[in-house]
Design an enzyme around this catalytic site. Structure first.
Site, short mmCIF file in Angstrom:
data_model
loop_
_atom_site.label_atom_id
_atom_site.label_comp_id
_atom_site.label_asym_id
_atom_site.label_seq_id
_atom_site.Cartn_x
_atom_site.Cartn_y
_atom_site.Cartn_z
N ASP A 331 0.87 -1.16 0.00
CA ASP A 331 0.00 0.00 0.00
C ASP A 331 0.92 1.22 0.00
O ASP A 331 2.09 1.14 0.39
CB ASP A 331 -0.87 -0.02 1.26
CG ASP A 331 -1.65 1.27 1.45
OD1 ASP A 331 -2.31 1.70 0.50
OD2 ASP A 331 -1.54 1.86 2.54
N ASP A 529 -1.51 -0.87 6.14
CA ASP A 529 -1.72 -0.36 7.50
C ASP A 529 -3.16 0.06 7.78
O ASP A 529 -3.51 0.31 8.92
CB ASP A 529 -0.81 0.84 7.75
CG ASP A 529 -1.25 2.07 6.99
OD1 ASP A 529 -1.63 1.93 5.80
OD2 ASP A 529 -1.26 3.17 7.56
N ASP A 533 -6.91 -1.88 3.59
CA ASP A 533 -5.94 -2.90 3.19
C ASP A 533 -6.30 -4.30 3.72
O ASP A 533 -5.73 -5.29 3.27
CB ASP A 533 -4.54 -2.54 3.72
CG ASP A 533 -4.04 -1.23 3.15
OD1 ASP A 533 -4.23 -1.00 1.94
OD2 ASP A 533 -3.46 -0.43 3.91
#
Length: 634
Positions: A331, A529, A533
Site C-alpha cells: 500500500d 496499514d 488494506d
C-alpha cells in the site's frame, strides 16, 4: 521464617527451569560412578546405581511419554526410548540402557531450554507492564490503584523514572521517554502535551499527567504479548506433518522390532541371544527422535529472534510461508509513505514578500481541519510565522476556501477553483512539473491573479528505498497498489525503486490484483496499514501490517512490523529462509543417520553402545543446529 519462605519462592522458579538438565547431569554422574564400580569387580552396587540413574534421568521423559500416550491413545518416541532402555536392561546391558536414558534426557533438556528461551520473550514483556498506577482524583490528590482497575478517560500521574502503565495522551507536562521497549531505539524521545504514550515505556525526566485512551487489555504491549503467544502455540505445516508421521512411524518400528525378534533366527540361523540383542538395537537406532526434533526448536528460536527485533509472527505457518514469497505488494499511504502530507515547495508571484504571503495563507488554512490545510499551517509555524485566526472564511466543499481580508477577497484551492488557465500559466507552467513529481498543488488567488502556490507531497519513509532495494536483492518482485492518481503513483514508484505499480486502486480492486499476482507468482505478500488494506492482507499468502496501523489491519495480518521499519521485511524473509535451510539440514541428517544405523545393525557392525551414541548424538546435534536461529542474521 518469612525471609526464608520468600527466598524459596524467588529461587524455586529458577530451580524448576533447569530441573530437567540437573536430573540429566545427576544421571550421568551416577552412570560414571557405576561404571567405575563395575571395574572393581562389584556387581550388585553398579546395577543399583544404574537403576537409580534410570529413574532420575528418565522420569521427565517417561512421564511426558506416558501422559501423551494416554491422552492421544497412540505410542510416541518417548515410549520407544522407554522400551529400548528397559529392553537393554533385561538382556543385561545396564550401562547401555542407562547411557541411552542419559543422552535422551540431555536432548530433552535442550528442547526445554529452547521452549524456555522462547517463553522468556513473553515474561520479559509482561514484566514491563506496571501493575499499579497513580490515579488523580477530581480534587487533585493522587493514590495508587491496580492498573487493571483503570478505565478509559482516567487521568494518571507518571513520575520520573516510572514506566508508563497504560496507553494514553499527555495532557500536562513535558518529558523524555525511553521508547526502546517499543521501537528498539536507545535515544530518548521528547514528548509534550498532546503526544501519545505507550504502556511499558519509561518516563525519564519530568512528571506528567496522562489521559488513558485504551483499556489495559488493548494496549500495544498486550497486543505484542498476545501475538507472540499465538506464534508459539501455532505449529507450522512441516511440524504438523512430522507429528502425524511420528505416530505411524512408531507403529512401524514396533512391528519391525517384533519381527526382528524372531525372523532372523529362522531365516539366517542367528542364535536367540543375538536375535533379541539386534532387535533391541533396532528399537534404539530406528526411533525418530532426531527427526521429531528437526523443526520445533528451530521454529521457536526463529519466532523469538523475530520478536526481539520487532517482527511478530502469528504462527510458525506464517514464518514458513514468508520465505517462499516471490512477490510483495505495498500500500502507499502510511506504508511506503509517512501518511501525512508536507509542503515541499512554496512559490509566490514576482515582487511579493514570501513570508508575508505565507503568513496570510497559513492564517486562512489554520481555520480548516483538512489534511492539506494542516500541513500548510505546520509549515508556516515551523518557520516561526505568527498567524491570525479571526479572518472571515467560507469553506467551498470539493474546491477550497474563500476568505475576506483587508486586502480583499482571496480564493485558495485547486486549479478549477482559482481558474485552470491562471494556474497552468503561473511561474511558466511550473504546476505541470510539480504534478509529474507526484505533488498536489494548492493555489492562492487575489484580484490580480495567482499570488502563491504551495506544493505538497506525502513523503516517502526514510527506510523505504533501502527496504525495496534489499527485497529486490533477495529476488522479490515489488509492486505498489494505491488509490492515488497515475502521476502520484508513478512518482512514488520511481522514487522508491519499485518494479511496478497500480494507480486508482480501490479496496475491492486491491483484492483482484492480489489474486492476479497469486495466479502469476504463486506466493504473494501484502504490506498495509489501513482498514482498506484488510481484505488484501487476508487474501495474500502472507499479510504484513505496520505496527502503527489500524486494529483491523493488525488483526487480519499474519506478521506485524512493530517498529514500522520496512527493512525488517527483508530480515524476516532471510530469517524464514535460514530456518527452512536448517530444517532441511536437520531432516536430511536425521534420516541419513537412522538409515545408516539400521543397515549397520542388520549387518552386525553396530553394537548397542555405539547405536545409543549415534542415535542420541544425532538428536542433540539437530537441536543445537536449530538453536542457531537465535543468532542475529546479517
Amino acid at each position: 521464617m518469612n525471609i526464608i519462605s520468600e527466598e524459596r519462592k524467588q529461587t524455586a522458579p529458577q530451580w524448576f527451569e533447569h530441573l530437567e538438565l540437573i536430573a540429566a547431569i545427576g544421571s550421568g554422574i551416577l552412570i560414571g560412578v557405576a561404571w567405575l564400580s563395575s571395574k572393581s569387580g562389584v556387581e550388585a552396587f553398579p546395577v543399583t546405581l544404574y537403576i537409580i540413574a534410570f529413574l532420575i534421568g528418565g522420569f521427565a521423559k517417561a512421564r511426558e511419554g506416558i501422559k501423551e500416550t494416554i491422552e492421544n491413545k497412540e505410542l510416541n518416541v518417548e515410549m520407544l526410548m522407554i522400551f529400548a532402555a528397559f529392553g537393554s536392561a533385561l538382556i543385561g546391558y545396564w550401562a547401555e540402557g542407562a547411557i541411552l536414558i542419559f543422552i535422551f534426557a540431555i536432548s530433552g533438556a535442550l528442547e526445554t531450554y529452547t521452549l524456555n528461551k522462547s517463553h522468556k520473550e513473553i515474561s520479559a514483556l509482561m514484566q514491563l507492564q506496571p501493575e499499579e498506577a497513580w490515579l488523580i482524583q477530581d480534587g487533585g490528590s493522587e493514590y495508587k490503584v491496580p492498573t487493571d482497575s483503570l478505565k478509559v478517560g482516567s487521568i494518571i500521574l507518571v513520575k520520573p523514572g516510572e514506566r508508563i502503565p497504560v496507553d494514553g495522551v499527555i495532557i500536562y507536562g513535558t518529558t523524555s521517554i525511553d521508547m526502546s521497549a517499543i521501537n528498539g531505539e536507545s535515544i530518548p524521545t521528547l514528548k509534550e502535551t498532546g503526544d501519545e504514550l505507550f504502556a511499558g515505556t519509561v518516563n525519564l525526566s519530568g512528571a506528567i499527567q496522562v489521559k488513558m485512551t485504551k483499556p489495559s487489555s488493548e494496549t500495544l504491549f498486550q497486543k505484542i504479548i498476545t501475538l507472540v503467544q499465538s506464534a508459539q502455540s501455532e505449529k507450522s505445516p512441516s511440524q504438523q506433518f512430522i507429528e502425524k508421521f511420528e505416530g505411524v512411524y512408531v507403529k512401524i518400528v514396533i512391528i519391525a522390532v517384533l519381527v526382528m525378534m524372531f525372523l532372523p533366527h529362522f531365516l539366517f540361523g542367528w542364535d536367540w541371544t543375538t536375535t533379541i540383542y539386534r532387535a533391541i538395537v533396532l528399537l534404539v537406532v530406528a526411533s525418530p527422535c532426531a527427526l521429531v526434533a528437526s523443526i520445533m526448536p528451530a521454529t521457536l528460536a526463529a519466532v523469538s529472534n523475530g520478536a526481539k527485533r520487532g517482527v511478530l509472527f502469528k504462527g510458525g505457518v506464517h514464518l514458513e510461508h514468508l520465505g517462499s514469497l516471490n512477490t510483495i505488494a505495498f500500500d502507499k499511504t502510511g506504508t511506503l509513505t509517512n501518511g501525512k502530507p508536507v509542503v515541499t515547495d512554496f512559490l509566490v508571484r514576482d515582487g511579493e514578500d514570501v513570508d508575508a504571503i505565507l503568513t496570510v495563507l497559513a492564517s486562512i488554512e489554520s481555520q480548516s481541519n483538512h489534511p492539506l490545510a494542516i500541513a500548510i499551517t505546520n509549515y508556516a509555524t515551523d518557520k516561526g510565522m505568527t498567524l491570525t485566526r479571526n479572518l472571515q472564511i467560507e469553506d467551498v466543499p470539493g474546491h477550497g476556501i474563500r476568505a475576506v481580508t483587508e486586502a480583499g477577497q482571496l480564493l485558495i484551492g485547486n486549479p478549477r477553483f482559482v481558474g485552470q488557465e491562471l494556474a497552468e500559466s503561473f511561474q511558466q507552467g511550473i504546476a505541470f512539473a510539480l504534478a509529474d513529481q507526484g505533488k498536489t498543488v494548492i493555489y492562492m488567488k487575489d484580484e490580480k491573479g495567482i499570488v502563491a502556490a504551495a506544493a505538497l507531497k506525502d513523503t516517502v519513509r526514510p527506510e523505504a528505498v533501502q527496504a525495496i532495494k534489499e527485497l529486490k536483492s533477495v529476488g522479490i518482485f515489488t509492486v505498489m497498489l494505491t488509490g492515488d492518481n497515475e502521476k502520484t503513483a508513478a512518482a512514488i514508484a520511481k522514487e522508491t525503486g519499485l518494479d511496478s505499480y497500480v494507480a486508482d486502486c480501490l479496496p475491492a480492486m486491491k483484492v483482484d490484483h492480489i489474486k492476479h499476482l497469486l495466479a502469476k507468482y504463486k506466493t504473494v505478500g501484502m504490506v498495509g496499514d489501513g482498514i482498506n488494506d484488510a481484505p488484501a492482507l487476508a487474501t495474500a499468502t502472507s499479510g504484513i501490517a505496520m505496527g502503527e496501523g489500524t486494529d483491523v489491519a493488525l488483526e487480519t495480518a499474519d506478521i506485524v512490523l512493530m517498529q514500522n521499519d520496512l527493512t525488517r521485511i527483508s530480515y524476516a524473509i532471510k530469517l524464514s529462509r535460514k530456518m527452512q535451510r536448517i530444517v532441511k539440514q536437520n531432516v536430511f541428517f536425521s534420516i541419513a543417520v537412522i538409515s545408516v544405523l539400521i543397515v549397520s545393525n542388520f549387518m552386525q557392525f553396530v553394537d548397542l553402545p555405539l547405536g545409543v551414541i549415534g542415535h542420541e548424538g544425532s538428536t542433540i546435534l539437530v537441536i543445537l543446529n536449530g538453536l542457531r536461529m537465535l543468532n542475529r542474521i546479517d
